[in-house]
Design an enzyme around this catalytic site. Structure first.
Site, PDB file in Angstrom:
ATOM      1  N   SER A 178     -44.248   9.760  13.552  1.00 25.80           N
ATOM      2  CA  SER A 178     -43.699  10.563  12.507  1.00 25.80           C
ATOM      3  C   SER A 178     -42.652  11.597  13.029  1.00 25.80           C
ATOM      4  O   SER A 178     -41.604  12.107  12.285  1.00 25.80           O
ATOM      5  CB  SER A 178     -44.907  11.174  11.629  1.00 25.80           C
ATOM      6  OG  SER A 178     -45.696  11.967  12.457  1.00 25.80           O
ATOM      7  N   HIS A 206     -44.219   5.660   7.625  1.00 31.37           N
ATOM      8  CA  HIS A 206     -42.910   5.622   7.833  1.00 31.37           C
ATOM      9  C   HIS A 206     -42.197   4.340   8.200  1.00 31.37           C
ATOM     10  O   HIS A 206     -41.049   4.332   8.355  1.00 31.37           O
ATOM     11  CB  HIS A 206     -42.430   6.525   9.214  1.00 31.37           C
ATOM     12  CG  HIS A 206     -42.948   8.055   8.881  1.00 31.37           C
ATOM     13  ND1 HIS A 206     -42.127   9.048   8.199  1.00 31.37           N
ATOM     14  CD2 HIS A 206     -44.097   8.755   9.273  1.00 31.37           C
ATOM     15  CE1 HIS A 206     -43.070  10.023   8.261  1.00 31.37           C
ATOM     16  NE2 HIS A 206     -44.331   9.909   8.839  1.00 31.37           N
ATOM     17  N   LYS A 235     -43.507   8.589   0.710  1.00 32.31           N
ATOM     18  CA  LYS A 235     -42.233   8.617   1.506  1.00 32.31           C
ATOM     19  C   LYS A 235     -41.094   7.571   0.921  1.00 32.31           C
ATOM     20  O   LYS A 235     -40.530   7.682   0.103  1.00 32.31           O
ATOM     21  CB  LYS A 235     -42.573   8.467   3.025  1.00 32.31           C
ATOM     22  CG  LYS A 235     -43.391   9.608   3.496  1.00 32.31           C
ATOM     23  CD  LYS A 235     -44.095   9.551   4.733  1.00 32.31           C
ATOM     24  CE  LYS A 235     -44.751  10.877   4.851  1.00 32.31           C
ATOM     25  NZ  LYS A 235     -46.052  10.756   5.795  1.00 32.31           N
TER      26      LYS A 235
HETATM   27  C1  LIG Z   1     -47.249  11.779   5.850  1.00 34.13           C
HETATM   28  C2  LIG Z   1     -48.136  11.083   6.838  1.00 34.13           C
HETATM   29  C3  LIG Z   1     -49.548  10.891   6.573  1.00 34.13           C
HETATM   30  C4  LIG Z   1     -50.304  11.621   5.153  1.00 34.13           C
HETATM   31  O1  LIG Z   1     -49.742  10.973   4.273  1.00 34.13           O
HETATM   32  P1  LIG Z   1     -49.956  11.712   2.716  1.00 34.13           P
HETATM   33  O2  LIG Z   1     -49.698  10.651   1.641  1.00 34.13           O
HETATM   34  O3  LIG Z   1     -48.497  12.575   2.835  1.00 34.13           O
HETATM   35  O4  LIG Z   1     -51.137  12.452   2.707  1.00 34.13           O
HETATM   36  C5  LIG Z   1     -50.573   9.992   7.263  1.00 34.13           C
HETATM   37  N1  LIG Z   1     -49.948   9.627   8.387  1.00 34.13           N
HETATM   38  C6  LIG Z   1     -48.653   9.813   8.861  1.00 34.13           C
HETATM   39  C7  LIG Z   1     -48.240   8.905   9.875  1.00 34.13           C
HETATM   40  C8  LIG Z   1     -47.808  10.573   7.802  1.00 34.13           C
HETATM   41  O5  LIG Z   1     -46.472  10.578   8.340  1.00 34.13           O
END
Ligand SMILES: *Cc1c(COP(=O)(O)O)cnc(C)c1O
Length: 384
Positions: A178, A206, A235
């Protein structure tokens, strides 16, 4: 930490340029955002495909609200699971080529759920050092023996696996990291999972919507019932929540044992409807991925000519690693003065000494937006 210690602890954060502040948005997500009455070109959102405010999604939600109202009322096992959730799960599973899927209210909850329900004290989890904080927490909370291997280093992982006498082994990685935007070597990891009789847990927060024609990081990987796939829906999908996909048995086990599923109010049905609309757009509007790739190529090439090096990331996450916290903050501030919103990411989100500007590109950007950013960064580094 006691009440009278908080002020001192916060000043300590100030001293190390580690104090965090929230920017309060006065607009919807998009290439342009408004903060304190000022308009900025944003390179901060994970809305990679520009779907978070897409008219078809908005319309789907309007319609769903009429049908389902707002709240889901209860946990999925106590009347919180509706036909629209069911439809979304079937569609998500089919989309990523897995037999079954389960919706969660967040990726954080999904990570805690899966790792916690597959592992216990006698087991071991093998995690990449740069995994997301939620995966890290999931590993700790599972009470399994928590071993971390060097970033993207299957040889180090194999060493650890070879020595393990644990009852159950699980390898946990971000499919796309990330804060660096690089990808995990999935084929090598799957081969190790097969060889050492382990689960392979992929957090594709991602990659989903972006890679593999939108189907995420599983695309092109041989089918295996050892793989547990998790992707978030807040996302690229532009909604909120997450899903886990895998074998029917795995999903059945999670329904019975995943604590953040059992003891948490279900994802609202209107969001499940938004997810269904999002899947249609992810599939149909492939131009969004093409445009994103063009932006990545443009950013990488235009800055390389100037000796500024972004990490070798082929995903929309393009970090410019600075190192020093203060300098990173000041660069972020200078960009802001030029109307560009690029977040400074500091420890503990990244390792110490790894402070960076995390540029995230979106199909919502136009080519001239990316050019504006590269010119501003060039000007900054010419000054430095
Ligand atoms: C954003 C993210 C999460 C958490 O997901 P949410 O739905 O925002 O709680 C988990 N793992 C990774 C790699 C992320 O980037």
């Amino acid at each position: 930490m006691l009440p009278d210690q908080l002020a001192a602890a916060l000043s300590d954060l100030d001293r190390h340029a580690l104090r965090r502040q929230r920017a309060t948005l006065e607009s919807a997500q998009g290439a342009q955002i408004v903060i304190d009455g000022q308009s900025y070109l944003s390179f901060a959102s994970n809305d990679y495909l520009g779907l978070a405010n897409h008219p078809e999604m908005v319309e789907a939600v309007r319609h769903a609200v009429g049908r389902w109202g707002i709240g889901s009322g209860a946990s999925p096992l106590v009347t919180g699971h509706a036909t629209v959730h069911e439809e979304a799960e079937v569609a998500l599973a089919a989309f990523v080529g897995q037999p079954a899927a389960l919706l969660f209210s967040s990726g954080y909850a999904a990570n805690l759920a899966v790792i916690g329900s597959l592992l216990g004290r006698e087991d071991a989890v093998f995690a990449d050092r740069l995994n997301h904080a939620s995966l890290h927490d999931a590993c700790l909370l599972s009470r399994a023996d928590f071993q971390r291997f060097r970033h993207n280093d299957p040889d180090h992982l194999e060493d650890l696996l070879r020595r393990s006498r644990a009852r159950t082994r699980l390898i946990a990685v971000d499919a796309v990291y990330s804060m660096d935007g690089d990808q995990a070597p999935l084929a090598a990891l799957l081969a190790l999972a097969e060889r050492y009789d382990a689960w392979l847990y992929l957090d594709d927060a991602h990659g989903f919507g972006v890679l593999g024609d939108g189907r995420g990081s599983l695309a092109g990987l041989p089918a295996s019932e050892r793989v547990v796939y998790m992707a978030t829906l807040g996302k690229a999908a532009g909604v909120s929540g997450a899903f886990v996909a895998g074998s029917r048995l795995l999903i059945e086990w999670l329904i019975n044992r995943a604590r953040t599923y059992l003891f948490s109010t279900a994802h609202p049905p209107l969001l499940a409807a938004a997810v269904l609309a999002s899947l249609v757009l992810i599939e149909r509007e492939s131009w969004r991925r093409d445009r994103l790739q063009a932006h990545v190529a443009c950013l990488q090439s235009s800055l390389q000519d100037n000796g500024i090096k972004f990490s070798a990331s082929r995903t929309p996450i393009q970090p410019l690693i600075i190192g020093d916290n203060e300098l990173t903050l000041s660069m972020s501030k200078q960009l802001r003065e030029k109307g560009l919103w690029v977040p400074a990411i500091r420890p503990p989100t990244v390792p110490k000494g790894g402070a960076r500007l995390r540029v995230s590109l979106s199909a919502a950007h136009e080519e001239h937006d990316v050019n504006r950013l590269t010119e501003a960064i060039r000007a900054l580094s010419a000054q430095a």
